[in-house]
Design a protein around this motif. Structure first.
Motif, PDB file in Angstrom:
ATOM      1  N   VAL A 162       0.862  -1.199   0.000  1.00  0.00           N
ATOM      2  CA  VAL A 162       0.000   0.000   0.000  1.00  0.00           C
ATOM      3  C   VAL A 162       0.892   1.240   0.000  1.00  0.00           C
ATOM      4  N   GLY A 163       0.522   2.220  -0.840  1.00  0.00           N
ATOM      5  CA  GLY A 163       1.285   3.482  -0.861  1.00  0.00           C
ATOM      6  C   GLY A 163       2.402   3.476  -1.889  1.00  0.00           C
ATOM      7  N   ALA A 164       2.473   2.406  -2.699  1.00  0.00           N
ATOM      8  CA  ALA A 164       3.569   2.312  -3.669  1.00  0.00           C
ATOM      9  C   ALA A 164       3.372   3.244  -4.864  1.00  0.00           C
TER      10      ALA A 164
ATOM     11  N   LEU B  56     -13.531   4.402  -7.687  1.00  0.00           N
ATOM     12  CA  LEU B  56     -13.091   5.549  -8.505  1.00  0.00           C
ATOM     13  C   LEU B  56     -11.644   5.917  -8.149  1.00  0.00           C
ATOM     14  N   PRO B  57     -10.840   6.340  -9.146  1.00  0.00           N
ATOM     15  CA  PRO B  57      -9.408   6.588  -8.870  1.00  0.00           C
ATOM     16  C   PRO B  57      -9.152   7.575  -7.733  1.00  0.00           C
ATOM     17  N   GLY B  58      -9.950   8.666  -7.674  1.00  0.00           N
ATOM     18  CA  GLY B  58      -9.727   9.669  -6.623  1.00  0.00           C
ATOM     19  C   GLY B  58     -10.022   9.099  -5.238  1.00  0.00           C
ATOM     20  N   ALA B  59     -11.097   8.305  -5.131  1.00  0.00           N
ATOM     21  CA  ALA B  59     -11.461   7.693  -3.851  1.00  0.00           C
ATOM     22  C   ALA B  59     -10.416   6.654  -3.461  1.00  0.00           C
ATOM     23  N   MET B  60     -10.026   5.840  -4.431  1.00  0.00           N
ATOM     24  CA  MET B  60      -9.023   4.792  -4.182  1.00  0.00           C
ATOM     25  C   MET B  60      -7.717   5.404  -3.688  1.00  0.00           C
ATOM     26  N   ASN B  61      -7.368   6.556  -4.260  1.00  0.00           N
ATOM     27  CA  ASN B  61      -6.128   7.230  -3.853  1.00  0.00           C
ATOM     28  C   ASN B  61      -6.207   7.668  -2.386  1.00  0.00           C
TER      29      ASN B  61
ATOM     30  N   LEU C   6      -4.810   6.874   3.295  1.00  0.00           N
ATOM     31  CA  LEU C   6      -5.244   6.623   4.673  1.00  0.00           C
ATOM     32  C   LEU C   6      -4.743   5.257   5.147  1.00  0.00           C
ATOM     33  N   GLY C   7      -4.846   4.248   4.291  1.00  0.00           N
ATOM     34  CA  GLY C   7      -4.387   2.898   4.645  1.00  0.00           C
ATOM     35  C   GLY C   7      -2.891   2.878   4.907  1.00  0.00           C
ATOM     36  N   ALA C   8      -2.132   3.563   4.051  1.00  0.00           N
ATOM     37  CA  ALA C   8      -0.674   3.573   4.213  1.00  0.00           C
ATOM     38  C   ALA C   8      -0.286   4.326   5.494  1.00  0.00           C
ATOM     39  N   ALA C   9      -1.059   5.383   5.811  1.00  0.00           N
ATOM     40  CA  ALA C   9      -0.717   6.183   6.989  1.00  0.00           C
ATOM     41  C   ALA C   9      -1.117   5.497   8.293  1.00  0.00           C
ATOM     42  N   THR C  10      -2.186   4.691   8.253  1.00  0.00           N
ATOM     43  CA  THR C  10      -2.672   4.100   9.515  1.00  0.00           C
ATOM     44  C   THR C  10      -2.353   2.610   9.645  1.00  0.00           C
ATOM     45  N   GLY C  11      -1.988   1.972   8.549  1.00  0.00           N
ATOM     46  CA  GLY C  11      -1.701   0.534   8.602  1.00  0.00           C
ATOM     47  C   GLY C  11      -2.950  -0.314   8.405  1.00  0.00           C
ATOM     48  N   GLU C  12      -4.116   0.309   8.209  1.00  0.00           N
ATOM     49  CA  GLU C  12      -5.350  -0.474   7.986  1.00  0.00           C
ATOM     50  C   GLU C  12      -5.463  -0.886   6.525  1.00  0.00           C
ATOM     51  N   SER C  13      -6.173  -1.985   6.284  1.00  0.00           N
ATOM     52  CA  SER C  13      -6.272  -2.427   4.888  1.00  0.00           C
ATOM     53  C   SER C  13      -7.245  -1.535   4.122  1.00  0.00           C
TER      54      SER C  13
ATOM     55  N   GLU D  32      -9.320  -2.412   1.850  1.00  0.00           N
ATOM     56  CA  GLU D  32     -10.644  -3.055   1.725  1.00  0.00           C
ATOM     57  C   GLU D  32     -11.512  -2.712   2.931  1.00  0.00           C
ATOM     58  N   SER D  33     -10.944  -2.835   4.149  1.00  0.00           N
ATOM     59  CA  SER D  33     -11.796  -2.568   5.308  1.00  0.00           C
ATOM     60  C   SER D  33     -12.121  -1.072   5.397  1.00  0.00           C
ATOM     61  N   LEU D  34     -11.189  -0.224   4.996  1.00  0.00           N
ATOM     62  CA  LEU D  34     -11.474   1.214   4.994  1.00  0.00           C
ATOM     63  C   LEU D  34     -12.571   1.541   3.971  1.00  0.00           C
ATOM     64  N   ALA D  35     -12.476   0.922   2.795  1.00  0.00           N
ATOM     65  CA  ALA D  35     -13.441   1.203   1.722  1.00  0.00           C
ATOM     66  C   ALA D  35     -14.867   0.909   2.186  1.00  0.00           C
TER      67      ALA D  35
END
Ligand code: AQP
Length: 320
Positions: A178-180, A229-234, A239-246, A248-251
């Motif tokens: 995540v975050g790559a 959508l690309p903007g939402a996915m970004n 958020l996932g990269a900053a918090t360590g959460e996946s 999928e679960s955030l979505a």
């Protein structure tokens, strides 16, 4: 632990992409055999203002320290301070194929819409191969955009080894799940990049936190919440990269962009705030940073010189 090398060009101010895609993984991977480099020679592939280049080189080295790279643990240096990089780069250019370099997508992206395209913009993956191979590197922590260049370094090393005898260790790219690939907040089809003129879509590591918050609030998404959508996915990836959460679960947690943007803002601010504080302390003492870089260059050179000597011998250059 693995032998690690990675570099970052002082071609602009480091971004949230630089942090999530590379720097924080460098911190996790740091060890006595880890080499991290401000690749100033790579920045020269496009014209630079000399005064700005010098100050950005020192600033980026200070950022390395501010994110948590410890010169007592790993080696931090500036590429042009270790001349072995340019010397091995020539041997790499002689080993890389024209066709291979032509296939590099970054060259295609960066050479279009540019008035002046330097020869170095085309050959720079050969210099990057030299950077990596000089340190008998096993792992190269990079963002997704650099995967192709690390694969080229590996291919060139394999070719050199099979032509001239085993000389180089074969490196592999290590790319975060995540975050790559952090995308531009205004144009999520495009990578967030430090040298692009994209003020509204790029978050800088040292940017005023109020401005960071405004940029995330204004990020392009869509009207109806749709995590695909690309903007939402970004935003979810950030958020996932900053918090360590996946992701999928955030979505699944959100149904509107407001709360997602607000949580992404809090997470990014929490990530940047301590880095900025540390940066302010370190930048008050540039002489100490310069000393760290000098010591790092000496250490790096002691390793690079051995690899270069082996390559020179194996390829058939006459010793002096
Ligand atoms: N947006 C990004 N998302 C994830 N990783 C990123 N990296 C850069 N942008 C993102 C990673 O940071 C490391 C350093 O890259 P670089 O400075 O050597 O050059 P780059 O990859 O070409 O980065 P930029 O910001 O786009 O710089 P310019 O505009 O000068 O080309 C690499 O590991 C990279 O993957």
């Amino acid at each position: 632990m693995a032998r690690v090398f990675s570099g970052m060009a002082p071609s602009g101010d480091a971004t949230l992409g630089s942090l999530l895609g590379a720097l924080r993984h460098w911190v996790t991977a740091q060890n006595a055999d880890a080499y991290y480099c401000v690749v100033d020679l790579h920045a020269l592939t496009v014209p630079q203002d000399p005064v700005e280049l010098r100050s950005r080189t020192l600033e980026l080295a200070t950022v390395f320290l501010a994110v948590g790279l410890d010169p007592e643990v790993c080696t931090l240096f500036v590429q042009s301070h270790v001349h072995e990089h340019t010397e091995l780069a020539w041997l790499m250019e002689c080993t890389a194929a024209y066709g291979e370099l032509s296939r590099m997508t970054q060259f295609k992206d960066k050479s279009t819409q540019r008035e002046f395209v330097s020869a170095a913009l085309f050959t720079y993956p050969a210099l990057m191969a030299a950077d990596i191979l000089l340190y008998d590197t096993e792992e190269v922590p990079v963002g997704d955009d650099q995967r192709q260049h690390v694969e080229l370094a590996r291919d060139v090393a394999e070719r050199f080894n099979s032509r001239y005898g085993v000389t180089f260790t074969l490196p592999k790219a290590v790319i975060a799940a995540v975050g790559a690939r952090v995308m531009d907040l205004q144009d999520p089809a495009r990578k967030m990049s430090k040298s692009e003129d994209a003020a509204g879509g790029t978050i800088l590591l040292l940017e005023d936190l109020g401005s960071v918050s405004k940029k995330i609030k204004r990020a392009v998404t869509g009207t109806e919440y749709d995590p695909a959508l690309p903007g939402a996915m970004n935003l979810l990836s950030i958020l996932g990269a900053a918090t360590g959460e996946s992701v999928e679960s955030l979505a699944a947690r959100y149904s509107q962009y407001g709360p997602l943007k607000s949580d992404a803002t809090d997470a990014v601010v929490a990530l940047l705030e301590p880095i900025q504080r540390r940066y302010r302390e370190l930048s008050a003492d540039p002489a100490t940073v310069a000393k760290i870089l000098q010591h790092g260059a000496e250490k790096a050179q002691s390793v690079a010189a051995v690899t270069l000597a082996r390559a020179r011998t194996n390829i058939g250059l006459l010793p002096l």
